[in-house]
Design a protein around this motif. Structure first.
Motif, mmCIF file in Angstrom:
data_model
loop_
_atom_site.group_PDB
_atom_site.id
_atom_site.type_symbol
_atom_site.label_atom_id
_atom_site.label_comp_id
_atom_site.label_asym_id
_atom_site.label_seq_id
_atom_site.Cartn_x
_atom_site.Cartn_y
_atom_site.Cartn_z
ATOM 1 N N UNK A 264 0.822 -1.211 0.000
ATOM 2 C CA UNK A 264 0.000 0.000 0.000
ATOM 3 C C UNK A 264 0.860 1.268 0.000
ATOM 4 N N UNK A 265 0.356 2.316 0.597
ATOM 5 C CA UNK A 265 0.969 3.627 0.461
ATOM 6 C C UNK A 265 2.241 3.817 1.271
ATOM 7 N N UNK A 266 2.850 4.969 1.079
ATOM 8 C CA UNK A 266 4.066 5.313 1.814
ATOM 9 C C UNK A 266 4.174 6.816 2.013
ATOM 10 N N UNK A 267 4.957 7.187 3.000
ATOM 11 C CA UNK A 267 5.293 8.600 3.236
ATOM 12 C C UNK A 267 6.711 8.597 3.790
ATOM 13 N N UNK A 268 7.625 8.132 2.961
ATOM 14 C CA UNK A 268 8.953 7.749 3.446
ATOM 15 C C UNK A 268 9.822 8.947 3.782
ATOM 16 N N UNK A 269 10.657 8.737 4.811
ATOM 17 C CA UNK A 269 11.533 9.801 5.292
ATOM 18 C C UNK A 269 12.976 9.547 4.874
ATOM 19 N N UNK A 270 13.609 10.610 4.385
ATOM 20 C CA UNK A 270 15.052 10.596 4.126
ATOM 21 C C UNK A 270 15.703 11.378 5.261
ATOM 22 N N UNK A 271 16.514 10.693 6.070
ATOM 23 C CA UNK A 271 17.174 11.347 7.208
ATOM 24 C C UNK A 271 18.596 11.712 6.802
ATOM 25 N N UNK A 272 18.871 13.013 6.756
ATOM 26 C CA UNK A 272 20.216 13.490 6.420
ATOM 27 C C UNK A 272 20.910 13.854 7.734
ATOM 28 N N UNK A 273 21.960 13.125 8.061
ATOM 29 C CA UNK A 273 22.697 13.381 9.305
ATOM 30 C C UNK A 273 23.640 14.585 9.148
ATOM 31 N N UNK A 274 24.097 15.095 10.299
ATOM 32 C CA UNK A 274 24.975 16.277 10.262
ATOM 33 C C UNK A 274 26.219 16.043 9.429
ATOM 34 N N UNK A 275 26.722 14.806 9.433
ATOM 35 C CA UNK A 275 27.984 14.526 8.737
ATOM 36 C C UNK A 275 27.768 13.977 7.323
ATOM 37 N N UNK A 276 26.526 14.023 6.824
ATOM 38 C CA UNK A 276 26.230 13.414 5.516
ATOM 39 C C UNK A 276 26.932 14.149 4.385
ATOM 40 N N UNK A 277 27.319 13.390 3.361
ATOM 41 C CA UNK A 277 27.813 13.993 2.126
ATOM 42 C C UNK A 277 26.596 14.442 1.322
ATOM 43 N N UNK A 278 26.517 15.746 1.081
ATOM 44 C CA UNK A 278 25.309 16.314 0.489
ATOM 45 C C UNK A 278 25.077 15.835 -0.938
ATOM 46 N N UNK A 279 26.149 15.676 -1.700
ATOM 47 C CA UNK A 279 25.968 15.230 -3.090
ATOM 48 C C UNK A 279 25.402 13.818 -3.146
ATOM 49 N N UNK A 280 25.871 12.952 -2.237
ATOM 50 C CA UNK A 280 25.330 11.591 -2.164
ATOM 51 C C UNK A 280 23.839 11.640 -1.835
ATOM 52 N N UNK A 281 23.490 12.443 -0.837
ATOM 53 C CA UNK A 281 22.091 12.530 -0.405
ATOM 54 C C UNK A 281 21.205 13.072 -1.525
ATOM 55 N N UNK A 282 21.625 14.176 -2.137
ATOM 56 C CA UNK A 282 20.799 14.783 -3.190
ATOM 57 C C UNK A 282 20.734 13.882 -4.417
ATOM 58 N N UNK A 283 21.817 13.169 -4.692
ATOM 59 C CA UNK A 283 21.828 12.254 -5.838
ATOM 60 C C UNK A 283 20.800 11.148 -5.711
ATOM 61 N N UNK A 300 10.813 9.341 -1.511
ATOM 62 C CA UNK A 300 11.342 9.913 -0.259
ATOM 63 C C UNK A 300 10.794 11.342 -0.140
ATOM 64 N N UNK A 301 9.558 11.456 0.333
ATOM 65 C CA UNK A 301 8.851 12.745 0.245
ATOM 66 C C UNK A 301 8.983 13.604 1.499
ATOM 67 N N UNK A 302 9.549 13.034 2.574
ATOM 68 C CA UNK A 302 9.840 13.847 3.770
ATOM 69 C C UNK A 302 11.360 13.870 3.930
ATOM 70 N N UNK A 303 11.946 15.042 3.814
ATOM 71 C CA UNK A 303 13.401 15.169 3.930
ATOM 72 C C UNK A 303 13.706 15.788 5.291
ATOM 73 N N UNK A 304 14.342 14.993 6.156
ATOM 74 C CA UNK A 304 14.619 15.422 7.529
ATOM 75 C C UNK A 304 16.048 15.935 7.609
ATOM 76 N N UNK A 305 16.201 17.215 7.972
ATOM 77 C CA UNK A 305 17.525 17.844 7.952
ATOM 78 C C UNK A 305 17.870 18.389 9.339
ATOM 79 N N UNK A 306 19.150 18.303 9.715
ATOM 80 C CA UNK A 306 19.547 18.848 11.028
ATOM 81 C C UNK A 306 19.462 20.376 11.007
ATOM 82 N N UNK A 307 19.033 20.946 12.122
ATOM 83 C CA UNK A 307 18.898 22.413 12.198
ATOM 84 C C UNK A 307 20.205 23.101 11.832
ATOM 85 N N UNK A 308 21.325 22.490 12.237
ATOM 86 C CA UNK A 308 22.637 23.119 12.012
ATOM 87 C C UNK A 308 22.991 23.253 10.529
ATOM 88 N N UNK A 309 22.371 22.434 9.674
ATOM 89 C CA UNK A 309 22.704 22.481 8.239
ATOM 90 C C UNK A 309 21.482 22.823 7.384
#
Length: 490
Positions: A264-283, A300-309
C-alpha cells in the motif's frame, strides 16, 4: 507546447492486445460492451479504446484459473520445470523491452529514459525465482516425539492479482514470478487506465509455453474487480495500490477468510545526518521523489535535515531540483513528465494549497509550469513543515517534498516514525555504523543507507498501513505457499 503522442497502437500492438482478453490460454472477445478509454497524460487525447471486463468475464477467468489449479499440470510440475517456463517468460519480456517502455510512457507519462531503465530490470524477477529451484526446500523433515513429520509447502491456489496504474508491469512481475514458481494460477485485473502491459505479458507467457488457464488477464474497473475479490473460488488476493482500496480488499478477504497480501501507500523519510555527504544525499533524494512525478510508493517525500545544516541543505536541494527539466516525456532530455491523470493533477494541486494554508513555506514550484496541455505539476518543495501538517502525513503521490528539521538523532527517528505508513526510507551519514543504528530504529519495511536500492532477492513491503506481506525474496514466494504437516509414526 507542441507535444504529440508517439505510440502507434495500431502499428506496435497486436490486434488481440488491442481488442481481446486472455482467458484459459485463448484470446477471446469481451462479454459486454464496456469500453476503457486510454487517455494520454501528455496531450489529453484518447490514444486507444479497449474492452473492459464485466463480472461474467471475471467469472470465466476465475473458472479457468480454478480448473488449471485443480486439474491442470502446472501445480504438479517439478519446481525445476516451472523454473524453465519462468526463464522463457523473462526472455520474451526482454525481447519486448523497448515496447514495454514505450507503452509505459504512453499510458502514464513517465519519461522514456525512466521507463527504459526500469523495464530492463523486469526479467530479473523471473530469473531470480527460477534460480530458487536449485535450493529452495519445498519440503523438510522434522523429528517428533512419536516419529517424524514432513512439512510440505504447497501452492496457495487460484489467486487474484490486482494492479495499480503507476508501474503495471514491474508490480505485476513481482507478484507473478513468485506465484508462478510456487505453482499457483492467476486472474490478473490490470488498472483500467493501464491495461496494455499485462496483455502484452500474456503474449510472452503464451510464447513461453505456460499451460492454459494458469494466467488469465481481464482489464476492468471497480465493479468487476469487486466481483473478483468476492469470488469464493479465489484462494488469495494480492493487491498493490492505495491504502483505502487495500482496506476494502482486506475486509472482503477477511469476511471469507481468503488469503491476502497488500502493498500500500508510503510517506517515506530521508534522514540526512549532520555529517552526511550532500551530493550523495541529493543524488538519491532528487531522483526518487521527482522523475516519475512522485508517483512511486517508495518516494522519499519527507526530507529530515539537522537544524545546524538546514539553510545549506535547503539551498542545495532547491538548486538540484532546479535542474529537473519538466516537459515531453518522449524527449530524452526531459527528466520529469506529467502526472498520469487529470484527477491526479487536481489532487496534487489541492495538497499544495493545503500546505500553503497550513503555513508551510513554498520555496519552489507549486504550479503547472505554464503547460496548456497535459497533466503537469512542477517539482514542488515546502520548507518549515511540521510533522503534524497534512502534507507531512498524507501520501500526495506527486512531485511534492516536505523539508522538516530536527535537533538530534532521537528527534529525527521520532519524526520519521510519526506516520501511519512504514514502507521505505533512507539514511545519509559518512558513518555507516551510525546510519545503521538509525535505520534499525525506523519502523519501516525497507531502508537504504547512502543510496536507495531494490532487488528481486530482497523482501519489499511495509509496516503499519503500508501493507501486509512481502514481495521479492524468499519472503515473496512464501506468501503464495501454504505449509502442510504430514505426521509419520516411528
Amino acid at each position: 507546447m507542441g507535444m504529440k503522442d508517439q505510440l502507434n497502437p495500431q502499428g506496435e500492438l497486436s490486434e488481440r492486445v488491442r481488442t481481446q482478453f486472455y482467458i484459459d490460454g485463448r484470446w477471446c472477445d469481451a462479454r459486454s460492451a464496456e469500453r476503457l478509454e486510454l487517455v494520454s497524460p501528455i496531450t489529453e487525447n484518447v490514444i486507444l479504446t479497449v474492452p473492459g471486463g464485466c463480472a461474467e468475464d471475471m467469472s470465466a477467468a476465475v473458472d479457468a484459473a480454478r480448473r488449471a489449479f485443480d486439474t491442470g499440470p502446472w501445480p504438479r510440475m517439478a519446481p525445476s520445470e516451472r523454473a524453465q517456463v519462468l526463464r522463457r517468460i523473462g526472455q520474451a519480456i526482454a525481447v519486448r523491452q523497448e515496447l514495454f517502455a514505450r507503452v509505459w510512457t504512453a499510458q502514464v507519462g513517465a519519461t522514456i529514459g525512466f521507463t527504459t531503465m526500469f523495464s530492463s530490470l523486469i526479467p530479473g524477477y523471473y530469473d531470480y525465482y527460477a534460480s530458487l529451484a536449485d535450493h529452495y526446500a519445498f519440503e523438510d523433515v522434522r523429528k517428533t516425539a512419536q516419529g517424524h513429520a514432513r512439512v510440505v509447502r504447497e501452492p496457495v491456489g487460484a489467486c487474484a492479482l490486482i494492479l495499480p496504474w503507476n508501474a503495471p508491469l514491474i508490480l505485476l512481475s513481482q507478484k507473478l514470478a513468485a506465484g508462478l514458481f510456487a505453482g499457483c494460477t492467476f486472474v490478473v485485473k490490470p488498472s483500467p487506465e493501464t491495461p496494455l502491459d499485462a496483455l502484452i505479458l500474456a503474449e510472452c507467457a503464451e510464447e513461453a509455453g505456460l499451460p492454459p488457464g494458469v494466467l488469465n488477464i481481464v482489464p476492468a474497473g471497480r465493479e468487476a474487480g469487486d466481483a473478483l475479490i468476492r469470488d469464493p473460488r479465489i484462494d488469495k488476493v494480492s493487491f498493490t495500490g492505495s491504502t483505502d482500496a487495500g482496506r476494502h480488499i482486506g475486509a472482503v478477504c477477511a469476511s471469507r477468510i481468503a488469503r491476502c497480501s497488500l502493498e500500500l501507500g508510503g510517506k517515506s523519510a530521508a534522514i540526512i545526518c549532520e555529517d552526511a555527504d550532500l551530493q550523495t544525499a541529493l543524488g538519491t533524494i532528487v531522483p526518487f521523489a521527482m522523475p516519475f512525478s512522485g508517483q512511486i510508493c517508495f518516494s522519499q517525500t519527507r526530507v529530515l535535515v539537522p537544524q545546524s545544516r538546514h539553510d545549506e541543505i535547503l539551498d542545495a536541494y532547491v538548486e538540484a531540483v532546479g535542474h529537473i527539466r519538466l516537459g515531453d516525456p518522449w524527449d530524452t532530455a526531459t527528466t520529469m513528465g506529467p502526472l498520469s491523470m487529470g484527477r491526479q493533477r487536481d489532487r496534487v494541486l489541492s495538497y499544495i494549497e493545503k500546505g500553503r494554508g497550513e503555513g508551510a513555506r513554498l520555496v519552489k514550484g507549486g504550479g503547472t509550469g505554464g503547460f496548456n496541455q497535459g497533466y503537469f505539476v512542477e517539482p514542488t518543495i515546502f520548507d518549515r513543515v511540521t510533522p503534524d501538517m497534512v502534507i507531512a502525513q498524507e501520501e500526495i503521490f506527486g512531485p511534492v517534498v516536505s523539508i522538516l528539521t530536527y535537533s538530534n538523532e532521537e528527534e529525527a527517528v521520532a519524526i520519521a516514525n510519526n506516520s501511519q505508513f512504514g514502507l521505505s526510507g533512507t539514511v545519509f551519514s559518512k558513518d555507516v555504523g551510525r546510519a545503521e543504528s538509525i535505520a534499525r530504529r525506523v519502523r519501516t519495511g525497507n531502508i537504504s543507507i547512502n543510496g536507495l536500492q531494490i532487488d528481486p532477492s530482497v523482501p519489499f513491503g511495509g509496516f503499519k498501513q503500508s501493507g501486509i506481506g512481502r514481495e521479492g525474496g524468499v519472503e515473496g514466494l512464501e506468501v503464495f505457499l501454504e505449509p502442510k504437516a504430514i505426521y509419520f509414526p516411528a
